[in-house]
Design a protein around this motif. Structure first.
Motif, mmCIF file in Angstrom:
data_model
loop_
_atom_site.group_PDB
_atom_site.id
_atom_site.type_symbol
_atom_site.label_atom_id
_atom_site.label_comp_id
_atom_site.label_asym_id
_atom_site.label_seq_id
_atom_site.Cartn_x
_atom_site.Cartn_y
_atom_site.Cartn_z
ATOM 1 N N GLY A 112 0.883 -1.334 -0.390
ATOM 2 C CA GLY A 112 0.050 -0.056 -0.236
ATOM 3 C C GLY A 112 0.655 1.241 0.185
ATOM 4 O O GLY A 112 1.908 0.983 0.344
ATOM 5 N N VAL A 113 0.390 2.482 -0.842
ATOM 6 C CA VAL A 113 1.328 3.528 -0.442
ATOM 7 C C VAL A 113 -0.158 4.831 -0.362
ATOM 8 O O VAL A 113 -0.861 4.696 -1.050
ATOM 9 C CB VAL A 113 1.645 3.930 -2.733
ATOM 10 N N PHE A 114 1.166 5.403 0.948
ATOM 11 C CA PHE A 114 -0.601 6.604 1.535
ATOM 12 C C PHE A 114 0.429 7.494 0.756
ATOM 13 O O PHE A 114 1.490 7.751 0.794
ATOM 14 C CB PHE A 114 0.204 6.483 3.031
ATOM 15 N N LEU A 115 -0.482 8.727 0.187
ATOM 16 C CA LEU A 115 -0.293 10.062 -0.457
ATOM 17 C C LEU A 115 -0.795 10.911 0.063
ATOM 18 O O LEU A 115 -1.855 11.114 0.980
ATOM 19 C CB LEU A 115 -0.568 10.070 -1.658
ATOM 20 N N ALA A 136 2.477 -3.241 -13.422
ATOM 21 C CA ALA A 136 1.821 -3.308 -11.861
ATOM 22 C C ALA A 136 0.696 -3.934 -11.673
ATOM 23 O O ALA A 136 -0.568 -3.731 -12.902
ATOM 24 C CB ALA A 136 2.173 -2.433 -10.846
ATOM 25 N N ASP A 137 -0.220 -4.747 -10.866
ATOM 26 C CA ASP A 137 -1.595 -5.411 -10.665
ATOM 27 C C ASP A 137 -2.037 -4.617 -9.760
ATOM 28 O O ASP A 137 -1.482 -5.936 -8.111
ATOM 29 C CB ASP A 137 -1.223 -7.112 -10.906
ATOM 30 N N ALA A 138 -2.628 -3.699 -10.282
ATOM 31 C CA ALA A 138 -3.719 -3.385 -8.601
ATOM 32 C C ALA A 138 -2.888 -3.038 -6.972
ATOM 33 O O ALA A 138 -2.973 -3.502 -6.532
ATOM 34 C CB ALA A 138 -5.164 -4.178 -9.100
ATOM 35 N N ILE A 139 -1.779 -1.782 -6.979
ATOM 36 C CA ILE A 139 -1.206 -1.539 -5.915
ATOM 37 C C ILE A 139 -2.184 -0.222 -5.401
ATOM 38 O O ILE A 139 -2.614 0.406 -5.381
ATOM 39 C CB ILE A 139 0.429 -1.181 -6.592
ATOM 40 N N PRO A 140 -2.733 -1.179 -4.184
ATOM 41 C CA PRO A 140 -3.547 -0.297 -3.379
ATOM 42 C C PRO A 140 -2.293 1.427 -3.154
ATOM 43 O O PRO A 140 -1.452 1.208 -3.127
ATOM 44 C CB PRO A 140 -3.259 -1.089 -1.663
ATOM 45 N N VAL A 141 -2.880 2.266 -3.461
ATOM 46 C CA VAL A 141 -2.570 4.023 -2.954
ATOM 47 C C VAL A 141 -4.437 4.807 -2.581
ATOM 48 O O VAL A 141 -4.997 4.514 -2.510
ATOM 49 C CB VAL A 141 -2.614 4.204 -4.225
ATOM 50 N N TYR A 142 -3.870 4.230 -1.179
ATOM 51 C CA TYR A 142 -4.291 5.404 -0.293
ATOM 52 C C TYR A 142 -4.249 6.567 -0.598
ATOM 53 O O TYR A 142 -3.610 6.923 -0.735
ATOM 54 C CB TYR A 142 -4.418 5.481 1.198
ATOM 55 N N ALA A 143 -5.438 7.009 -1.011
ATOM 56 C CA ALA A 143 -5.832 9.006 -1.391
ATOM 57 C C ALA A 143 -6.613 9.333 -0.399
ATOM 58 O O ALA A 143 -8.170 8.939 -1.087
ATOM 59 C CB ALA A 143 -6.089 8.828 -2.752
#
Length: 317
Positions: A112-115, A136-143
């Motif tokens: 997961g990546v938190f922006l 990439a395949d559906a990397i979770p990006v928290y926005a």
């Protein structure tokens, strides 16, 4: 006398003199005895160091007189769950993800990546997830909501969303996200130059300790929350230290408002060393004298208890 006996010491002397001039850094502490911890993956402002259009800095790095600094990012490692997360996707993200891989080898590059916001040092690393690079395949990006809209409706980021290189995970201010029984993340709004998205800081709660991450904010006085009281509630506070003081760059600094280090220090003047030691300055512009570990003003603040983030440092949660 054997010529080889004479030549070898001379060669050793020559090569010994060609070593870089960077003083060896104090050895970083080992990974703490905990399942959950933060790792500093970069400390520089969005433009990094060396900085564009600054040949002297590039020469200094090439000659070993200064150390390259990656753009600000934190890694969050959960060894029990075998998960790792990233706070902000910087232009240096590929190298930073490799640093995390060395911390914890898993089947996923990141969980997961938190922006924080839509300024170039904090989200543009997402490009490396695209089909031109990783695919990439559906990397979770928290926005946050505006950040979500910005990524979803503006190319090239919308392509990442459309073909599901990334998967947006919506966030709301002051609404906590539980990652595991030991980890909780809470975004909160801070005032900043929100041209394309809102800006958030994060409260990162582990099983034993808690951290604040506020790499960008305009001025503490513009925030309705007391930064002193917030620092008192946590164990670590990674705070915006873009500039040390007024007049540091040759342009009106009102165009790029940030709390100067000396302004933050003034706010905490009456606090004791235990409180000051929770403050960890981060997000240094290339012009900031505090990037020099031997800078007199930095050394003076360290004596008071303040800390300056270093790439590779770890903080147990």
């Amino acid at each position: 006398m054997n010529l080889r006996i004479l030549i070898i010491p001379v060669l050793l002397l020559f090569f010994g003199c060609t070593q870089t001039n960077i003083k060896p850094e104090k050895q970083l502490e080992p990974i703490p005895n905990t399942d959950v911890y933060l790792k500093v993956l970069g400390i520089a402002q969005d433009g990094g160091m060396p900085h564009i259009n600054n040949s002297q800095e590039y020469n200094d790095v090439a000659n070993g007189d200064r150390k390259k600094e990656l753009v600000v990012s934190l890694g969050l490692i959960d060894t029990e769950q075998k998960k790792k997360y990233l706070f902000d996707a910087t232009p240096d993200m590929p190298e930073q993800l490799d640093m995390l891989h060395k911390e914890l080898i898993t089947n996923t590059i990141i969980d997961g990546v938190f922006l924080t916001h839509a300024h170039i040092g904090h989200y543009t690393g997402l490009m490396h997830f695209g089909r031109e690079a990783m695919g990439a395949d559906a990397i979770p990006v928290y926005a946050m909501p505006k950040m979500n809209t910005f990524l979803s409706t503006n190319g090239p980021w919308s392509q990442l969303v459309g073909i599901e290189n990334i998967k947006i995970v919506p966030m709301l201010a002051d609404s906590s996200i539980t990652l595991s029984r030991k980890l909780k993340i809470t975004p909160f709004l801070v005032p900043h130059r929100d041209e394309y998205s809102e800006t958030v800081g994060y409260r990162i709660e582990g099983p034993e300790k808690t951290a604040l991450f506020i790499p960008d904010i305009n001025k503490w006085s513009k925030w309705t929350t007391s930064i002193i009281e917030e620092v008192k509630k946590v164990d670590y506070a990674f705070l915006d230290a873009t500039f040390f003081s007024e007049g540091e760059i040759p342009r009106p600094m009102s165009e790029v408002p940030h709390p100067f280090i000396d302004e933050t220090v003034a706010l905490f003047k009456e606090e004791d060393a235990a409180i000051k030691s929770k403050v960890i300055f981060i997000h240094f512009n290339h012009s900031n004298p505090a990037l020099d570990k031997q800078d007199v003003k930095r050394l003076a603040l360290e004596k008071e208890g303040y800390r300056f983030a270093r790439q590779g440092e770890i903080f147990g949660l």
